[in-house]
Design an enzyme around this catalytic site. Structure first.
Site, short mmCIF file in Angstrom:
data_model
loop_
_atom_site.label_atom_id
_atom_site.label_comp_id
_atom_site.label_asym_id
_atom_site.label_seq_id
_atom_site.Cartn_x
_atom_site.Cartn_y
_atom_site.Cartn_z
N ASP A 220 -3.22 10.80 22.94
CA ASP A 220 -3.24 9.56 23.71
C ASP A 220 -2.25 9.69 24.85
O ASP A 220 -1.19 10.33 24.70
CB ASP A 220 -2.87 8.36 22.83
CG ASP A 220 -3.00 7.05 23.58
OD1 ASP A 220 -4.13 6.53 23.66
OD2 ASP A 220 -2.00 6.56 24.11
N GLU B 290 -0.21 7.58 28.24
CA GLU B 290 0.11 6.38 29.01
C GLU B 290 0.22 6.83 30.46
O GLU B 290 0.72 7.94 30.75
CB GLU B 290 1.42 5.75 28.53
CG GLU B 290 1.41 5.32 27.09
CD GLU B 290 0.29 4.34 26.75
OE1 GLU B 290 -0.19 4.35 25.61
OE2 GLU B 290 -0.13 3.58 27.66
N HIS C 177 0.31 0.46 22.86
CA HIS C 177 0.32 1.03 24.21
C HIS C 177 1.46 2.03 24.42
O HIS C 177 1.93 2.21 25.53
CB HIS C 177 0.38 -0.07 25.28
CG HIS C 177 -0.85 -0.91 25.32
ND1 HIS C 177 -2.07 -0.44 25.77
CD2 HIS C 177 -1.06 -2.20 24.96
CE1 HIS C 177 -2.96 -1.41 25.68
NE2 HIS C 177 -2.39 -2.48 25.20
N ASP D 279 -0.24 5.05 19.37
CA ASP D 279 -1.69 4.91 19.52
C ASP D 279 -2.43 6.12 18.99
O ASP D 279 -3.54 5.99 18.44
CB ASP D 279 -2.03 4.67 21.00
CG ASP D 279 -1.66 3.28 21.47
OD1 ASP D 279 -2.03 2.92 22.60
OD2 ASP D 279 -1.00 2.55 20.71
#
Length: 572
Positions: free
Chosen positions: A35, A37, A177, A182
């Site tokens: 994952d 960001e 987030h 995540d």
């Protein structure tokens, strides 16, 4: 930068192997669940990675974890900082992507990459691998969003977002987030999906990848339902044995599209259920693709088919109204009246309308009490006056001219230029983000997004709906010239100029035979807002030629559409 660490864990799922299975057993496949960001939604548009998190698993057991913040070499937008909790200060000393990405690729080597919306995460990773001349390994990729769409029904979860699936499968980690959290939640979602499919005989990676293409024999036997449909654009309606409309769709080729519902091309679980109930399919041929889209919307609103998720209730909307009275106020209403008031919307939900209303009340101290006030009121002020959030006309604290000046600024924000609201709320968000008060900042973000989106929508709709008629033509992809007549935002006529015909005479004939449409009050289109927006998208295509415009079709130069990029990054 943190290295990978091995974190033992008990298996979350049991592999079930047959004696004669083919392919790679799932229990022998190593998955790397990743994952990211980022500073926004598109690497091609200049957005950067701010954090990478990954979990390596095999047979339900965690083999290692990888996590690092990434210095994006650019300022993190306040909206993104609110969403992720990652601030400029946090990434100041973090490694840059040129260092972080090789370390991740080493960690993930030899695995099957898994991500929730893999196109986004893998797209960013591949983009920056290319930027830094890093060889991209030939990863196999598994997307848990796509898999969930074939496994999790609407009755079980409201959508296929990670947070919803994590709740459904009782993930041990709550998505927040942040990349590693995540990724951990996605691991639990992956295992939950595998558990379900294991009971259906899906035991190998190849079966897992091909699961969505399975078609029940009963569905294949219904392919004949498409035989009577034309190879032309139009709308199709699936009906059950009682003639009830189950589903409405549109296509450029009716026969070809309907046949896909009975083949491996159709992958949606709910639509599979619908096909089992279907007893007949009827088609309505349309002159143009836009006419087909509009007819689809109108038929969905008329029949409210159970297997159409969108557009079934265009009448269930909310408007934000600035009243027309001596002491105007903002209120939420269900319909637009011919009362010279200002209306913004429509909002698809009352909750969104309330967020926009709250954003305006943050900036403009107009009264929030209900009911009309006389020109010379004599009431006691409420607590909002004591908090300096209301000019308090109720007790004579403000004169009509001063109050009217504030209302003019408010009206200008709604109709033309939202800069005052955007600047004030954005400054407040930045302050709250620096103080790490992310929950409060997120509230302001949602309010601002709701307001900007609604005012942009109103400005675009109003530009079209105030025109008594717009006639436009375009050479479509098939080389033919399509013509549309739009009256007060409603599609009144559609056609294609026949080969060799007199174009001027054809257009005039179409105008004469088009539907008569009466003007509606305020910015309300003479159709649903969704229909008018479909018409607008066609009118804004390259190559459009305007034949005639009766009225003034224009949008404010400094309008809310300027903030569309901001809204895209926020993702609200």
């Amino acid at each position: 930068m943190p290295g990978s660490t091995v974190t033992p864990s008990s298996p979350h799922w049991e592999a079930q192997l047959s004696f004669e299975e083919l392919g790679r057993p799932l229990r022998e496949v190593t998955f790397c669940v990743v994952d990211l960001e980022t500073t926004g939604g598109s690497a091609r548009d200049g957005d950067r990675i701010t954090e990478i998190g990954a979990v390596k698993v095999r047979a339900g057991e965690v083999l290692g974890e990888f996590q690092t913040l990434v210095n994006p070499d650019t300022s993190i937008p306040a909206f993104i900082a609110v969403l992720t909790g990652i601030t400029n200060r946090m990434v100041a000393d973090a490694p840059r992507i040129g260092t972080a990405l090789p370390a991740f690729l080493e960690f993930a080597a030899g695995t099957v990459l898994v991500a929730h919306n893999a196109r986004f995460d893998v797209g960013f990773l591949k983009h920056f691998a290319g930027v830094h001349d890093l060889a991209w390994p030939d990863f196999e990729v598994l997307d848990t969003v796509k898999l969930a769409r074939h496994v999790v029904t609407r009755d079980e979860a409201p959508n296929h977002k990670l947070s919803s699936l994590a709740t459904l499968f009782r993930a041990q980690t709550t998505p927040n987030h942040r990349a590693l959290a995540d990724a951990r939640a996605t691991v639990d979602v992956l295992h939950g999906l595998m558990e379900r499919l294991g009971g259906l005989g899906v035991d190998t990676l190849e079966e897992l990848q091909a699961y969505s293409s399975r078609v029940a024999p009963a569905a294949r036997r219904k392919r004949h339902l498409a035989d009577g449909l034309p190879n032309a654009p139009g709308v199709y309606l699936f009906r059950d044995e009682g003639e009830r409309v189950l589903y409405v769709g549109t296509s450029k080729d009716l026969r070809r599209r309907v046949r896909t519902y009975f083949t491996a091309s159709e992958k949606r679980t709910r639509i599979g259920e619908m096909v089992q109930l279907a007893a007949a399919v009827t088609g309505i041929e349309c002159a143009t693709a836009l006419e087909a889209e509009v007819r689809e919307l109108r038929l969905i609103a008329e029949h409210k088919p159970p297997y159409n998720r969108r557009s079934r209730f265009p009448e269930k909307v909310t408007w934000l109204k600035l009243t027309k009275e001596p002491w105007p106020r903002l209120t939420l209403v269900k319909r637009v009246l011919d009362d010279e008031a200002d209306y913004i919307g429509p909002f698809s939900s009352r909750a969104r309308a309330e967020e926009a209303l709250a954003a305006l009340h943050e900036v403009f101290p107009v009264r929030q009490c209900t009911g009309r006030l006389p020109l010379r009121p004599s009431r006691s002020p409420c607590v909002l006056a004591e908090l300096d959030r209301c000019l308090a006309p109720c007790d004579g604290s403000v004169d009509v001219q001063t109050y009217a000046a504030v209302v003019r600024q408010l009206r200008d924000t709604l109709q033309r230029r939202p800069d005052d609201v955007v600047e004030q709320i954005d400054a407040r968000m930045r302050t709250l983000a620096e103080q790490e008060r992310f929950e409060e900042a997120a509230q302001h973000r949602d309010r601002l997004a709701a307001l900007v989106r609604a005012t942009a929508r109103t400005q675009r709709l109003s530009a079209l709906t105030r025109c008594a008629e717009v006639v436009a033509t375009r050479r479509e992809d098939d080389g033919r010239w399509s013509v549309h007549v739009v009256r007060f935002g409603r599609l009144a006529g559609a056609g294609v100029i026949p080969s060799g015909a007199d174009a001027v005479a054809y257009v005039e004939g179409l105008r004469a035979s088009s539907e008569t449409v009466l003007r509606t009050p305020g910015p309300t289109p003479a159709a649903s807002a969704e229909e008018s927006e479909r018409v607008l998208r066609w009118l804004e295509k390259p190559g459009i030629r305007l034949v005639d415009v009766v009225g003034e079709w224009s949008c404010p130069v400094a309008g809310s559409a300027r903030f569309a990029t901001l809204l895209t990054k926020v993702g609200t």
